[in-house]
Design an enzyme around this catalytic site. Structure first.
Site, PDB file in Angstrom:
ATOM      1  N   GLU A  60     135.909  17.572 -34.548  1.00  0.00           N
ATOM      2  CA  GLU A  60     136.901  16.903 -35.414  1.00  0.00           C
ATOM      3  C   GLU A  60     137.225  18.151 -36.164  1.00  0.00           C
ATOM      4  OE1 GLU A  60     137.811  13.530 -39.060  1.00  0.00           O
ATOM      5  OE2 GLU A  60     135.841  14.745 -38.936  1.00  0.00           O
ATOM      6  N   LYS A 132     141.428   7.580 -35.774  1.00  0.00           N
ATOM      7  CA  LYS A 132     140.430   7.339 -36.522  1.00  0.00           C
ATOM      8  C   LYS A 132     140.499   6.083 -37.143  1.00  0.00           C
ATOM      9  CE  LYS A 132     137.513   9.793 -39.723  1.00  0.00           C
ATOM     10  NZ  LYS A 132     137.042  11.146 -40.307  1.00  0.00           N
ATOM     11  N   CYS A 165     133.798  11.085 -36.468  1.00  0.00           N
ATOM     12  CA  CYS A 165     132.981  11.122 -37.803  1.00  0.00           C
ATOM     13  C   CYS A 165     132.579  10.010 -38.472  1.00  0.00           C
ATOM     14  CB  CYS A 165     133.819  12.080 -38.704  1.00  0.00           C
ATOM     15  SG  CYS A 165     133.090  13.005 -39.753  1.00  0.00           S
TER      16      CYS A 165
END
Length: 332
Positions: A60, A132, A165
């Site tokens: 990321e 995300k 993440c």
């Protein structure tokens, strides 16, 4: 560059390389263009060093960095697909690899931007786009993803999904990937060292709870504010760590991955086949198992009524602590 892990493509399965990319210090569009060329160079050099390589993964923020003063500006955001992904696609085609890349995406509808990941195949086709689902609030300003958790075919019999993440801290995200058929979950991250232990723990638990491989890689190095821990990690479907990187920028963490073994466990295991057992509770006593949902949070989440008992006392519910304007609450 240093390396940890395997060197050779297995007869079955595939060889992957996780790049502990140095955290980019990005001040302008020219810096972003420089990172794109550096990523492309890394694809070609890694393929040269590992001729059997089939899947390469970048963390990321490796493309546009973490300049919080500029990361939502027109200058910094990219379209997906767009010129940047076209360049990555050309590199994947030339090196005959699958590639996973991070892009901060301009919202095509004109709203807040997305934190996006793409998978590009060896023919240069974008075969997966993911936004995300769980931005790292209150630090990140990204709009929560609206594409669900897609799954695509990958090398060596793999079914690939990507999370980004903070997504990996939610067991529901990994379970959704597995439920949709993924036997390999890729996690690209830009965490600093405060949560390195938790990152490694959840990589393992996500693998074990879902009988799938997890391939996870983080930015590495110091950007003048935080240190990013690298520590690329490949976990077996039984939750054990197969390969663990260090905290070195540019370290390449490689591993042989055998998706067929995860598939066999899902089909053949009785004990601890929990991805199946969740929906077939107590099948010894009740043929076929109990199917009804016993979980209050699942029901409430599905109905848009999710609320923890202490919700009214929670102190941080907006981004003002990091300088973001407080916006009016929108109930969907």
């Amino acid at each position: 560059m240093g390396s940890s892990g395997s060197m050779v493509k297995p007869i079955s399965g595939f060889l992957t390389a996780l790049i502990q990319y140095p955290v980019p210090v990005v001040e302008s569009r020219a810096d972003i263009d420089k990172q794109i060329q550096q990523i492309i160079k890394t694809i070609h050099s890694t393929k040269s060093g590992y001729p059997g390589l089939e899947l390469i993964v970048f963390p990321e923020y490796s493309t546009q960095g973490l300049n919080t003063k500029k990361w939502t500006t027109e200058e910094f955001l990219c379209t997906v697909p767009g010129p940047e992904t076209d360049l990555f696609a050309e590199a994947c085609k030339e090196s005959k690899v699958y590639g996973v890349f991070s892009i901060m995406e301009k919202n095509p509808d004109g709203g807040e931007p997305y934190n996006t990941a793409v998978i590009i195949d060896p023919q240069g086709e974008m075969i997966l786009k993911y936004r995300k689902l769980n931005p790292w609030v209150p630090v990140e300003p990204w709009k929560a993803g609206d594409l669900g958790l897609p799954v695509c075919d990958g090398p060596g019999g793999s079914k690939l999904a990507v999370c980004i993440c903070h997504d990996g801290m939610f067991p529901e995200v990994a379970r959704e990937a597995a439920y949709k058929g993924a036997n390999v979950l890729i996690r690209i991250s830009g965490y600093s060292t405060q949560v390195s232990e938790q990152w490694m723990l959840t990589n393992r638990s996500n693998a074990w709870q879902n009988l799938m491989y997890t391939l996870s890689v983080n930015l590495a190095g110091y950007d003048g504010v935080f240190y990013y821990f690298g520590e690329g990690q490949v976990c077996n479907f039984d939750g054990t760590t197969l390969v663990q990187g260090h905290r070195n920028p540019w370290e390449i963490v490689t591993a042989e991955v055998y998706p067929e073994l995860a598939d066999q466990a899902r089909l053949g295991w009785g004990l601890e086949n929990n991805i199946y057992n969740l929906g077939s509770r107590g099948y010894v006593a009740t043929p076929g198992g109990v199917k009804e949902n016993p979980y209050t949070f699942v029901k409430d989440l599905a109905e848009g009524k999710y609320k923890v008992p202490w919700e009214d006392e929670i102190k941080v519910k907006d981004g003002s602590i990091y300088g973001y304007p407080v916006k009016k609450t929108i109930h969907s």
